[in-house]
Design an enzyme around this catalytic site. Structure first.
Site, PDB file in Angstrom:
ATOM      1  N   SER A 181     -13.997  -9.756  14.764  1.00  0.00           N
ATOM      2  CA  SER A 181     -12.934  -9.257  13.900  1.00  0.00           C
ATOM      3  C   SER A 181     -11.714  -8.780  14.683  1.00  0.00           C
ATOM      4  CB  SER A 181     -13.466  -8.116  13.026  1.00  0.00           C
ATOM      5  OG  SER A 181     -14.498  -8.580  12.184  1.00  0.00           O
ATOM      6  N   GLY A 182     -11.926  -8.011  15.754  1.00  0.00           N
ATOM      7  CA  GLY A 182     -10.812  -7.493  16.540  1.00  0.00           C
ATOM      8  C   GLY A 182     -10.086  -8.581  17.306  1.00  0.00           C
TER       9      GLY A 182
ATOM     10  N   THR B 164     -20.013 -10.417  15.279  1.00  0.00           N
ATOM     11  CA  THR B 164     -21.197  -9.757  14.731  1.00  0.00           C
ATOM     12  C   THR B 164     -21.048  -9.475  13.246  1.00  0.00           C
ATOM     13  OG1 THR B 164     -21.793  -8.752  16.848  1.00  0.00           O
ATOM     14  CG2 THR B 164     -22.632  -7.684  14.865  1.00  0.00           C
ATOM     15  N   CYS B 165     -19.917  -8.933  12.838  1.00  0.00           N
ATOM     16  CA  CYS B 165     -19.761  -8.509  11.447  1.00  0.00           C
ATOM     17  C   CYS B 165     -19.976  -9.663  10.477  1.00  0.00           C
ATOM     18  CB  CYS B 165     -18.383  -7.891  11.229  1.00  0.00           C
ATOM     19  SG  CYS B 165     -18.100  -7.352   9.528  1.00  0.00           S
TER      20      CYS B 165
ATOM     21  N   CYS C 128     -22.270  -6.917   9.256  1.00  0.00           N
ATOM     22  CA  CYS C 128     -21.876  -6.323   7.978  1.00  0.00           C
ATOM     23  C   CYS C 128     -22.025  -7.249   6.782  1.00  0.00           C
ATOM     24  CB  CYS C 128     -20.415  -5.856   8.031  1.00  0.00           C
ATOM     25  SG  CYS C 128     -19.843  -5.290   9.621  1.00  0.00           S
TER      26      CYS C 128
ATOM     27  N   LYS D 106     -25.654  -8.418   6.052  1.00  0.00           N
ATOM     28  CA  LYS D 106     -26.389  -7.186   5.713  1.00  0.00           C
ATOM     29  C   LYS D 106     -26.098  -6.756   4.284  1.00  0.00           C
ATOM     30  CE  LYS D 106     -24.376  -3.497   6.420  1.00  0.00           C
ATOM     31  NZ  LYS D 106     -23.563  -2.462   7.119  1.00  0.00           N
TER      32      LYS D 106
ATOM     33  N   GLY E 283     -32.818   5.753  13.966  1.00  0.00           N
ATOM     34  CA  GLY E 283     -32.476   6.700  12.906  1.00  0.00           C
ATOM     35  C   GLY E 283     -31.033   6.625  12.476  1.00  0.00           C
TER      36      GLY E 283
ATOM     37  N   TYR F  25     -27.443   3.958  11.220  1.00  0.00           N
ATOM     38  CA  TYR F  25     -27.043   3.032  10.154  1.00  0.00           C
ATOM     39  C   TYR F  25     -28.010   1.853  10.033  1.00  0.00           C
ATOM     40  CZ  TYR F  25     -22.123   4.802  10.262  1.00  0.00           C
ATOM     41  OH  TYR F  25     -20.969   5.535  10.199  1.00  0.00           O
TER      42      TYR F  25
ATOM     43  N   GLU G 200     -30.472   1.013   6.841  1.00  0.00           N
ATOM     44  CA  GLU G 200     -30.040  -0.108   6.006  1.00  0.00           C
ATOM     45  C   GLU G 200     -31.093  -1.210   5.972  1.00  0.00           C
ATOM     46  OE1 GLU G 200     -25.181   0.371   6.350  1.00  0.00           O
ATOM     47  OE2 GLU G 200     -26.234  -0.900   7.787  1.00  0.00           O
TER      48      GLU G 200
ATOM     49  N   HIS H 262     -14.018   9.993 -17.281  1.00  0.00           N
ATOM     50  CA  HIS H 262     -15.349  10.304 -17.799  1.00  0.00           C
ATOM     51  C   HIS H 262     -15.867   9.156 -18.657  1.00  0.00           C
ATOM     52  CE1 HIS H 262     -18.593  12.911 -19.147  1.00  0.00           C
ATOM     53  NE2 HIS H 262     -18.366  12.478 -20.373  1.00  0.00           N
TER      54      HIS H 262
ATOM     55  N   GLU I 237     -15.792  11.761 -11.000  1.00  0.00           N
ATOM     56  CA  GLU I 237     -15.019  12.825 -11.646  1.00  0.00           C
ATOM     57  C   GLU I 237     -15.390  14.211 -11.117  1.00  0.00           C
ATOM     58  OE1 GLU I 237     -15.918  13.817 -15.847  1.00  0.00           O
ATOM     59  OE2 GLU I 237     -17.573  12.370 -15.660  1.00  0.00           O
TER      60      GLU I 237
END
Length: 459
Positions: free
Chosen positions: A14-15, A41-42, A47, A50, A175, A177, A181, A434, A439
């Protein structure tokens, strides 16, 4: 054969893609070198797949509550169909990324690159050199694999998307992300899932109320949690893999996954030989404008060890191009970044957590817990958590923390007023929508408790 460019980018994630594309639009002659697949990777094994797998895993939970709305559901799941459809989507995205590079004239080179000089890149496969006024390293990160006996028997997030079949059970070490996930994904698809973690609660660094809420949610979904324990070794046990823990217990699992963090992918690029400074974690040390200790070499994204999030890498790549090729120096502000954990329950977070904020001065904490509306017709007891942390007396909003359905979507919108320096009074002026969970963020009447002089008052 030697080819000359204004910019050579190593890594088409991405970068790197954003930097290459933007630089080319400013008239630079650009080549981008990628040894695997365009998208990084993303897009290819992070991402995007996933999130698709998280969606797949959520259907089982929707089926569970469907009867309370009058639906009778008889459903079955087919893993190969999900894998095949995922592959179609990431292939489509890969083609789109490649097209977006080629339109402004970026040359895409499939090869492995090594930096051999301040302005020289060697292509291993083609055996030729590229010269460039600037070199940008955007090689991302790679899964960290503990050095234990039998480690090669385990998988990482790289392999998890393309398993030939779902295991009957899985042990996930970690432990953060990735651990929570993938635990959500596997458990939602019917796999008996266990998380083993060296700490005493998941998601270290997140707000404590969200950590404990996630813990309860994972447990309610049948995920077993083993704390303050690590895997010491793995060995084959018939068709299973036996894991021996640090407490001496050995147990068999259908699969074992390491989700023990990611390391900057800086090894083997020839950087140290050139005097490019690396941090103790082997990340490329850069300044606010992504420039390394060698003036012609820059780096963006996970390989810099700043913030391992795709939107951050994209922003860093964009600002690099503005700085170097548009004569418009721009530095990324890493101080206020929204983030989401696509577990079940989902988390969305921006700003300081409660303990961090309490060290900054007097604060007010607004806290709401309630059952999501989708669960109110069923027997499910899980609660959403929404927390707003502000300076005292309706002052600036310092942090927002959400656990529950739609948390990621909500936190992206909260990031806008927080980025503008909004106060609690600004939130209060917004009309509530609502019925919605969000809210609650604009209807808090009084603090649930406060911190004065570093001491908690009330609550």
């Amino acid at each position: 054969m030697t080819d000359s460019y204004d910019l050579v980018v190593i890594g088409a994630g991405s970068g790197g893609v954003r930097a290459a594309r933007m630089a080319a639009t400013y008239g630079a002659k650009v080549a981008i070198v990628e040894e695997y697949r365009v998208g990084g990777t993303c897009v290819i094994r992070g991402c995007v797949p996933k999130k698709l797998y998280v969606y797949a895993s959520r259907f089982s939970e929707l089926f569970d509550v469907a009867s309370s709305f009058g639906w009778q559901v008889d459903a079955s799941f087919d893993w190969p169909t999900l894998v095949a459809n995922k592959e179609k989507e990431i292939t489509r995205l890969e083609h789109a990324y490649t097209s977006n590079l080629e339109k402004p004239g970026v040359e895409v080179i499939k090869d492995r690159a090594v930096v051999t000089g301040p302005n020289t890149v060697h292509l291993h496969g083609q055996g030729r050199d590229l010269t460039a006024k600037y070199i940008l390293i955007a090689t991302g990160g790679t899964p960290f694999i503990p050095k234990i006996p039998g480690a090669d028997l385990a998988i990482t997030s790289n392999e998890a998307f393309d398993l030939p079949a779902l295991p009957h059970s899985i042990l996930i070490e970690g432990g953060g992300y990735i651990a929570v996930e993938f635990a959500t994904i596997f458990a939602g698809l019917g796999v008996h899932t266990t998380i083993i973690y060296r700490g005493d609660c998941l998601l270290r660094g997140f707000d404590e109320d969200l950590r404990r809420g996630l813990e309860a949610g994972l447990t309610e979904r049948g995920i077993k949690l083993i704390y303050q324990t690590t895997i010491k070794s793995l060995h084959k046990d018939g068709d299973d893999i036996a894991a021996t823990f640090s407490d001496g217990v050995t147990a068999p699992y259908g699969a074992v996954m390491f989700a023990t963090g990611r390391a900057p992918n800086s090894h083997g690029l020839g950087l140290e030989e050139l005097g490019v400074k690396l941090t103790p974690t082997q990340a490329i040390a850069v300044d606010a404008y992504s420039q390394s200790s060698v003036p012609s070499i820059y780096a963006v994204g996970d390989v810099t060890g700043r913030s391992a999030l795709t939107p951050v890498a994209i922003r860093e790549g964009w600002y690099f191009a503005e700085t170097v090729f548009n004569n418009k120096p721009m530095a990324v502000d890493h101080s206020l970044i929204p983030t989401a954990v696509f577990s079940e329950p989902e988390l969305g977070v921006i700003g300081l957590n409660e303990l961090e904020a309490a060290t900054h001065g007097d604060i007010d904490v607004y806290l709401a817990r309630f059952r999501p509306m989708i669960n109110t017709l069923s027997t499910r007891t899980e609660r959403m958590v929404l927390k707003l942390i502000t300076e005292k007396d309706g002052g600036k909003v310092l942090g927002c923390h959400i656990l529950g359905p739609g948390a990621g979507e909500m936190i992206q919108l909260v990031a806008i007023p927080m980025g503008m320096g909004a106060s609690k009074a600004d939130f209060d002026r917004a009309m509530a929508l609502h019925p919605s969970a969000a809210e609650e963020l604009v209807t808090f009447k009084a603090p649930s408790y406060t911190y004065r002089n570093g001491e908690k008052v009330g609550g």
